[in-house]
Design an enzyme around this catalytic site. Structure first.
Site, mmCIF file in Angstrom:
data_model
loop_
_atom_site.group_PDB
_atom_site.id
_atom_site.type_symbol
_atom_site.label_atom_id
_atom_site.label_comp_id
_atom_site.label_asym_id
_atom_site.label_seq_id
_atom_site.Cartn_x
_atom_site.Cartn_y
_atom_site.Cartn_z
ATOM 1 C CG ASP A 139 -2.114 1.022 1.105
ATOM 2 O OD1 ASP A 139 -1.799 2.193 0.391
ATOM 3 O OD2 ASP A 139 -3.166 1.011 2.025
ATOM 4 C CD GLU A 143 -2.990 6.975 0.888
ATOM 5 O OE1 GLU A 143 -3.770 6.352 0.351
ATOM 6 O OE2 GLU A 143 -3.381 7.268 1.954
ATOM 7 C CG ASN A 144 -4.213 7.970 -3.453
ATOM 8 O OD1 ASN A 144 -5.446 7.923 -3.004
ATOM 9 N ND2 ASN A 144 -3.717 9.064 -3.390
ATOM 10 N N GLY A 196 -3.998 4.241 5.368
ATOM 11 C CA GLY A 196 -3.564 5.277 5.949
ATOM 12 C C GLY A 196 -4.520 6.428 6.405
ATOM 13 C CG ASP A 197 -7.983 6.823 4.038
ATOM 14 O OD1 ASP A 197 -7.776 5.725 4.321
ATOM 15 O OD2 ASP A 197 -8.508 7.045 2.727
ATOM 16 C CG HIS A 225 -22.261 -12.120 12.727
ATOM 17 N ND1 HIS A 225 -22.025 -11.159 12.046
ATOM 18 C CD2 HIS A 225 -21.389 -13.070 12.857
ATOM 19 C CE1 HIS A 225 -20.542 -11.526 11.659
ATOM 20 N NE2 HIS A 225 -20.385 -12.379 12.234
ATOM 21 C CG ASN A 277 -26.386 -4.470 9.578
ATOM 22 O OD1 ASN A 277 -25.220 -4.444 9.202
ATOM 23 N ND2 ASN A 277 -27.403 -4.189 8.945
ATOM 24 C CG PHE A 278 -22.745 -6.090 15.081
ATOM 25 C CD1 PHE A 278 -21.833 -7.014 14.791
ATOM 26 C CD2 PHE A 278 -22.552 -4.820 15.180
ATOM 27 C CE1 PHE A 278 -20.623 -6.440 14.223
ATOM 28 C CE2 PHE A 278 -21.299 -4.364 14.643
ATOM 29 C CZ PHE A 278 -20.195 -5.528 14.273
ATOM 30 C CG ASP A 331 -21.568 -12.959 8.017
ATOM 31 O OD1 ASP A 331 -20.835 -12.194 8.387
ATOM 32 O OD2 ASP A 331 -22.610 -12.302 7.325
ATOM 33 C CD GLU A 333 -35.233 -4.148 25.076
ATOM 34 O OE1 GLU A 333 -35.494 -4.029 23.819
ATOM 35 O OE2 GLU A 333 -35.255 -3.227 25.934
#
Length: 506
Positions: free
Chosen positions: A227, A229-230, A304-305, A424, A426-427, A443, A473
């Site tokens: 990597d 960058e870009n 990096g970002d 799973h 979205n958890f 998953d 719940e």
């Protein structure tokens, strides 16, 4: 004979002496130092990377009271003392909060902050890794790697001694070759100090995965790339290098190094054999990479970002000052092989038998008449007994299968809806038909361990090992012990994630 050639031969002889004298005595950073390219950062949760190192390898924080402890090697230059972690984290959860730098420069890795992309934790920080997601053995001694789910990242933006500008550096990492994805970007190495994308050539890091947005190698991946960058680069071209092979090793050694208009990718099976060179030559032909503009921060598991969609597992790695010779790296690879990385059990507690039908009883006080069941695609808890209807007893019964993503763990197939599994998304836990994809397999794979409250089993997600089957719940989630989701509440966590396993109602 040129003086340069004499020096190269002298270094090779010296390295040979280091390697032949005792691979146990000479750690990777001793070997790099002998080669004239000393480590400026050395990170490992599994072992010391210097023969004389006795300091802390990493820090864990437990969920029960928020206290921390450091894990050191069993002896100088040795394997991590996993028994200390196991004792400290007994009957609770633990996260890896710091991966210490063994070089003496203080280049420790901690929870990555937000940048161009926010992480999933409070204030945009990335997640911390579970301390138990990646057990291994080194020469038969148990240790833990760093299993990084999407959203997990570590960083140091104030590193000392790392390469900046176009200065020379080398790096290697030992990774799990079977744990990866195509998201950006599972990296280890040199990155921006601002957590943002500051342009081409501002990074130089090892990448591992099967992302094809930028470069690629032979086959369908995963590949070792750089990597910069870009761009994830496999060679001179910004697209494909057919000489960069797809990797299938369980343990992989990944090497990237760079100096003025010269860089290299190398790789190997970390459990046997020697390094191969996948690319060695000029910098990429695209603009901005010659000269490089490296900034010197250190990242693990992210771009990096702070791009944080990737996943992978890290065991050890270093960054050097100077461009290591192939001979130096070959000796480091021999040391890694001599460490004898091997898989360790991902499960504990009462054994679940593949092929059997089971039911899972809630252990939380006041809810013990409830069992894990489903209503359509919703996984929930319902009051079930032997006198319940046949339909309900079937909805609360599950067939134990070999783990779809990892055969060391398990998957749970519905008795009344064959071909559909708990997974799973979205958890939330759902009952979905197996669509045969890598994502579904991951998953739907879970690793039982001894129940956190001392009863039965707690069932940990293989792909998100900070998360466990939890009723909240009366609905099922994969929940962490504290976190940003409402179902991550710490109150009654140990009870809510502990289940007594019995013969299935149907």
């Amino acid at each position: 004979m040129s003086s340069g050639l004499s020096l190269e031969r002298a270094c090779a002889v010296a390295l040979g002496i280091v390697a032949s004298a005792s691979l146990v005595a000479a750690g990777p950073c001793d070997i790099y130092s002998s080669g004239g390219t000393p480590c400026v950062a050395a990170h490992s949760t599994t072992r010391a990377l210097y023969s004389a190192y006795t300091g802390a390898l990493y820090q864990v924080k437990r969920g029960s009271d928020g206290s921390t402890t450091d894990i050191a090697p069993l002896s100088a230059g040795g394997v991590a003392d996993a028994a200390i972690q196991d004792s400290f984290c007994a009957n609770t959860t633990c996260l890896i909060t710091i991966i210490y730098d063994q070089s003496g420069r203080g280049n420790h890795l901690t929870q990555a902050p937000p940048g161009g992309f926010n992480g999933p934790e409070s204030n945009g920080y990335d997640n911390l890794a579970s301390a138990v997601g990646a057990p291994v053995t080194l020469n038969g001694k148990k240790a833990y790697g760093v299993f990084m789910s999407p959203g997990t990242g570590y960083r140091n933006n104030a590193a000392s001694g790392t390469a900046t500008g176009d200065k020379a550096e080398g790096m290697y990492a030992v990774l799990d070759g079977t744990h990866y994805n195509s998201a950006c970007c599972f990296d280890y190495g040199n990155a921006e100090v601002s957590n943002t994308d500051t342009g081409n050539g501002h990074m130089e890091a090892i990448y591992y995965g099967d992302n094809t947005v930028w470069g690629s190698g032979a086959g369908s991946g995963p590949w070792i790339m750089a990597d910069l960058e870009n761009g994830l680069f496999s060679g001179l071209s910004s697209t494909n290098n057919a000489g960069d092979p797809s990797i299938s090793y369980r343990f992989v050694t990944a090497v990237v190094k760079g100096e003025a208009n010269q860089w290299s990718i190398r790789g190997a099976n970390a459990a046997s054999g020697s390094l191969s060179t996948y690319y060695s030559g000029a910098r990429p032909s695209a603009s901005g990479y010659n000269p490089m503009s490296k900034e010197g921060a250190i990242i693990l598991g992210i771009g990096g970002d702070n791009s944080n969609g990737a996943q992978g597992t890290f065991y050890e790695g270093v960054m050097t000052s100077g461009y290591p010779s192939d001979a130096t790296e070959n000796s480091v690879q021999a040391d890694i092989v001599a460490a004898k990385y091997a898989i360790a059990s991902l499960t504990s507690g009462p054994a679940l038998t593949v092929g059997s039908s089971i039911s899972l009883q809630v252990t939380t006080a006041g809810y013990t008449t409830r069992y894990l069941a489903h209503d359509g695609s919703t996984v929930n808890t319902q009051v079930v007994s032997s006198s319940s209807t046949t339909a309900l007893r079937q909805q609360a019964s599950w067939t134990v299968r070999t783990g779809l993503a990892n055969s060391a763990c398990l998957s749970f197939e519905s008795v009344d809806t064959p071909g559909s599994y708990i997974r799973h998304y979205n958890f939330a836990l759902l009952l979905n038909a197996n669509d045969g994809t890598k994502q579904f397999y991951e998953d739907a794979t879970f690793c039982p361990q001894a129940g956190l409250n001392g009863q039965g089993n707690s069932i940990r997600s293989w792909s998100y090992p900070t998360r466990y089957f939890r009723h909240y719940e009366n609905v099922l989630y994969v929940a962490s012990n504290g976190g940003v989701q409402t179902f991550d509440a710490t109150t009654s966590f140990n009870d809510d994630v502990s289940w007594v396993v019995s013969t299935g109602f149907a």
